[in-house]
Design an enzyme around this catalytic site. Structure first.
Site, mmCIF file in Angstrom:
data_model
loop_
_atom_site.group_PDB
_atom_site.id
_atom_site.type_symbol
_atom_site.label_atom_id
_atom_site.label_comp_id
_atom_site.label_asym_id
_atom_site.label_seq_id
_atom_site.Cartn_x
_atom_site.Cartn_y
_atom_site.Cartn_z
ATOM 1 N N CYS A 87 0.860 -1.182 0.000
ATOM 2 C CA CYS A 87 0.000 0.000 0.000
ATOM 3 C C CYS A 87 0.893 1.228 0.000
ATOM 4 C CB CYS A 87 -0.888 -0.014 1.240
ATOM 5 S SG CYS A 87 -1.930 1.442 1.409
ATOM 6 N N GLU A 129 -9.232 -0.896 -1.956
ATOM 7 C CA GLU A 129 -9.621 0.519 -1.866
ATOM 8 C C GLU A 129 -10.916 0.704 -1.078
ATOM 9 O OE1 GLU A 129 -7.159 2.103 -2.506
ATOM 10 O OE2 GLU A 129 -6.144 0.747 -3.876
HETATM 11 ZN ZN LIG Z 1 -3.769 1.014 0.275
#
Ligand SMILES: [Zn+2]
Length: 138
Positions: A87, A129
């Site tokens: 991420c 997401e």
């Molecule tokens: Zn992320």
């Protein structure tokens, strides 16, 4: 316009608020920021640029385009598997559980409600997401 990446895990752990037509400019910033990180990132949620609204943008493998979703929610999922993800807001790779196929209901840029099914890598990005929108980090 490209925005700085939020890395404060306390902020990122808060569920985002519903997005409205007042937030259309956020989607533009989000798409610009994703484009600027295209070498290392395939999707982003608005809280990753410091805006606590339920908006995501992701690179759709099947169309090769960036897609924006407002207020996305998963209405069906199947084919659970374990994987590892990275991420942009976090360091390293972390284990997580995803689903091979998901059906998502969301609003478009014109705030028209649509429902669509995704599978494979695109489905995985969308799940990551939407987790961000719910304040869930891998
Ligand atoms: Zn992320």
């Amino acid at each position: 316009m490209q925005q700085p990446i939020m890395t404060d895990e306390r902020f990122l752990s808060k569920p985002s608020e519903p997005a409205t037509t007042d937030d259309l400019h956020v989607a533009v910033d989000l798409a610009d920021t994703l484009a600027a990180h295209a070498d290392s990132c395939v999707g982003m949620a608005a809280n990753m640029i410091g805006v606590g609204k339920r908006i995501i943008v992701f690179s759709d493998e099947t169309t090769g385009r960036n897609t924006v979703m407002f207020n996305p929610r998963i209405v069906e999922r199947s084919g659970e598997y374990e994987t590892e993800e990275g991420c942009l807001s976090l360091t390293g790779m972390r284990p997580t559980v995803r689903y091979e196929r998901i059906t998502v209901t969301c609003q478009t840029r014109r705030f028209r409600e649509v429902t669509a099914t995704f599978d494979g890598f695109t489905a995985q990005i969308i799940q990551h997401e939407i987790d961000h929108c719910n304040g869930i980090l891998i």
